[in-house]
Design a protein around this motif. Sequence first.
Motif, PDB file in Angstrom:
ATOM      1  N   ALA A 146       0.681  -1.239  -0.128  1.00 36.09           N
ATOM      2  CA  ALA A 146      -0.064   0.162   0.004  1.00 36.09           C
ATOM      3  C   ALA A 146       1.037   1.272  -0.050  1.00 36.09           C
ATOM      4  O   ALA A 146       0.506   2.466  -0.538  1.00 36.09           O
ATOM      5  N   ASN A 147       1.983   1.083   0.453  1.00 34.17           N
ATOM      6  CA  ASN A 147       3.042   2.375   0.164  1.00 34.17           C
ATOM      7  C   ASN A 147       3.703   2.260  -1.075  1.00 34.17           C
ATOM      8  O   ASN A 147       3.556   3.239  -1.647  1.00 34.17           O
ATOM      9  N   PHE A 148       3.866   1.231  -1.642  1.00 35.62           N
ATOM     10  CA  PHE A 148       4.490   1.074  -3.095  1.00 35.62           C
ATOM     11  C   PHE A 148       3.476   1.684  -3.931  1.00 35.62           C
ATOM     12  O   PHE A 148       4.055   2.288  -5.118  1.00 35.62           O
ATOM     13  N   ILE A 149       2.370   1.418  -3.939  1.00 31.54           N
ATOM     14  CA  ILE A 149       1.269   1.944  -5.086  1.00 31.54           C
ATOM     15  C   ILE A 149       1.646   3.436  -5.048  1.00 31.54           C
ATOM     16  O   ILE A 149       1.242   3.937  -6.440  1.00 31.54           O
ATOM     17  N   SER A 167      -4.141   0.101   5.027  1.00 30.45           N
ATOM     18  CA  SER A 167      -3.303   0.211   6.264  1.00 30.45           C
ATOM     19  C   SER A 167      -1.728   0.431   5.643  1.00 30.45           C
ATOM     20  O   SER A 167      -1.001  -0.802   5.896  1.00 30.45           O
ATOM     21  N   PRO A 168      -1.304   1.423   4.981  1.00 20.87           N
ATOM     22  CA  PRO A 168      -0.040   1.239   4.446  1.00 20.87           C
ATOM     23  C   PRO A 168       0.969   1.316   5.352  1.00 20.87           C
ATOM     24  O   PRO A 168       0.879   2.322   6.377  1.00 20.87           O
ATOM     25  N   ASP A 169       2.119   0.841   5.253  1.00 21.42           N
ATOM     26  CA  ASP A 169       3.497   1.206   5.920  1.00 21.42           C
ATOM     27  C   ASP A 169       4.148   2.214   5.150  1.00 21.42           C
ATOM     28  O   ASP A 169       4.988   1.807   4.385  1.00 21.42           O
ATOM     29  N   PHE A 170       3.734   3.290   5.516  1.00 19.21           N
ATOM     30  CA  PHE A 170       4.530   4.366   4.599  1.00 19.21           C
ATOM     31  C   PHE A 170       5.902   4.420   4.724  1.00 19.21           C
ATOM     32  O   PHE A 170       6.478   4.473   6.097  1.00 19.21           O
ATOM     33  N   ALA A 171       6.672   4.832   3.745  1.00 16.30           N
ATOM     34  CA  ALA A 171       8.143   5.135   3.743  1.00 16.30           C
ATOM     35  C   ALA A 171       8.478   6.638   4.376  1.00 16.30           C
ATOM     36  O   ALA A 171       7.390   7.396   4.282  1.00 16.30           O
ATOM     37  N   PRO A 172       9.525   6.649   4.866  1.00 18.46           N
ATOM     38  CA  PRO A 172       9.690   8.122   5.526  1.00 18.46           C
ATOM     39  C   PRO A 172       9.467   9.138   4.486  1.00 18.46           C
ATOM     40  O   PRO A 172       9.735   8.741   3.004  1.00 18.46           O
ATOM     41  N   GLU A 173       9.028  10.479   4.636  1.00 16.02           N
ATOM     42  CA  GLU A 173       8.700  11.377   3.491  1.00 16.02           C
ATOM     43  C   GLU A 173       7.571  11.097   2.888  1.00 16.02           C
ATOM     44  O   GLU A 173       6.969  12.020   2.086  1.00 16.02           O
ATOM     45  N   MET A 174       6.872   9.873   2.630  1.00 15.09           N
ATOM     46  CA  MET A 174       5.894   9.760   1.833  1.00 15.09           C
ATOM     47  C   MET A 174       4.452  10.591   2.207  1.00 15.09           C
ATOM     48  O   MET A 174       4.120  10.984   1.292  1.00 15.09           O
ATOM     49  N   THR A 175       4.318  10.806   3.450  1.00 15.03           N
ATOM     50  CA  THR A 175       3.410  11.640   3.768  1.00 15.03           C
ATOM     51  C   THR A 175       3.142  12.945   3.191  1.00 15.03           C
ATOM     52  O   THR A 175       2.446  13.491   2.612  1.00 15.03           O
ATOM     53  N   THR A 176       4.354  13.550   3.480  1.00 15.07           N
ATOM     54  CA  THR A 176       4.622  15.099   2.888  1.00 15.07           C
ATOM     55  C   THR A 176       4.573  15.038   1.397  1.00 15.07           C
ATOM     56  O   THR A 176       4.090  15.782   0.823  1.00 15.07           O
ATOM     57  N   ARG A 177       5.352  13.893   0.789  1.00 11.39           N
ATOM     58  CA  ARG A 177       5.074  13.791  -0.783  1.00 11.39           C
ATOM     59  C   ARG A 177       3.983  13.717  -1.159  1.00 11.39           C
ATOM     60  O   ARG A 177       3.319  14.318  -2.349  1.00 11.39           O
TER      61      ARG A 177
END
Length: 382
Positions: A146-149, A167-177
């Motif tokens: 779900a992060n990768f998509i 329920s994504p396991d977001f990479a760092p900075e993903m939320t801001t990006r």
Amino acid sequence: MKNFYFLLLVLFFATNLNAQAIYKTLNSYKLGADRELKIQLPRNYNPEEKRNYPLIIVLDGDYLFEPIAGNIDYQSYWEDIPDCIVVGVKQGDSREDDLLYDEETYFPKEQSAAFYEFISSELLPYIEGEYKASNFRIIVGHDLSANFINYYLFKDKPIFRAFIALSPDFAPEMTTRLHQRLKILDQETFYYLATGDADVKALRTSIIKSDSLISSIENEKVLYKFDDFDDANHYGLVGQGIPKALNQIFGLFKPINAREYKEKVLTYEESPYDYLIKKYQDIEYFYGFEKKLIENDIRAIAAASNKKDDFYSLEKLTKLVKKVFPESMLSAYYSGMLYEKEGNYRKALIQYKSGLLLQPSQFIDKEIMLEKMYDTQEALND
């Protein structure tokens, strides 16, 4: 209890889908290996028809394919959503490598970069070359996938129109990006995000933060929906999120319900018939395929036409029904209704009688036609 019923539902779908799923092996130049696929085609799929279907790509297809495909099959059966082609990508032992990101840039690297290219430049062309897939594409992921998509959002022109992040396991900075990217998207894009009150604590915290940022975006091109489910853990929320996401994505496609009838059809500035035509034109524009006229919508527009005493709409609707359903009782039923509206009961009776020789529809059968005949005969005798 909710999770228990969901598991039963998934087991039901899985049991029934085993016979329907097509299993393919795609040799990937990008990955330097074979990749196993699960494919579900619509029940009445016909490669000879001039019709294309939305395409749903499911990452983590080893376990996520069945609940997605089951929901699609069930909801499309009731015409709540369109028939779709569903493709699950099995990841198995390669999952961690497929979904890895660089520790400095937080974007795909090495194997995950190859997997990214596999989806966009090998899988999509393959599916679209083999099957009648439309350009309306949805991608689904859970946890790491779900992060990768989200990486597909950062293309100049995203190749997917809808994203379902469970329920994504977001990479760092993903939320801001994500926040920055969604603010400037210039094509209609659906984004669905879900967590649950019993989700993994760290993931839930990150997802709640993401929701606060994304929900603040003022971009009419972004159609965003967030769900925070009660009594749902990291895996149970998947069963609740899938139908909610599909309902959101295909909201425009849905049949006219009581709320739409009351709030939109009856209040539409132009005629009820014009509302129907616009609705179907919007569906074709938005999703890239033509929706077949359904009886539920015909009934709604006929009811609105009668309520508003709009003979124009009823006349136009009758002509459309006769064109689309010439062999169905529908054509005779609505032709008879039109003549009744004119007060020409003799012609109405002829139409109802002729309908007895035609094919019954979902709501119109011989009993209804006979009832209309008797009522019209009484009106003639009065």
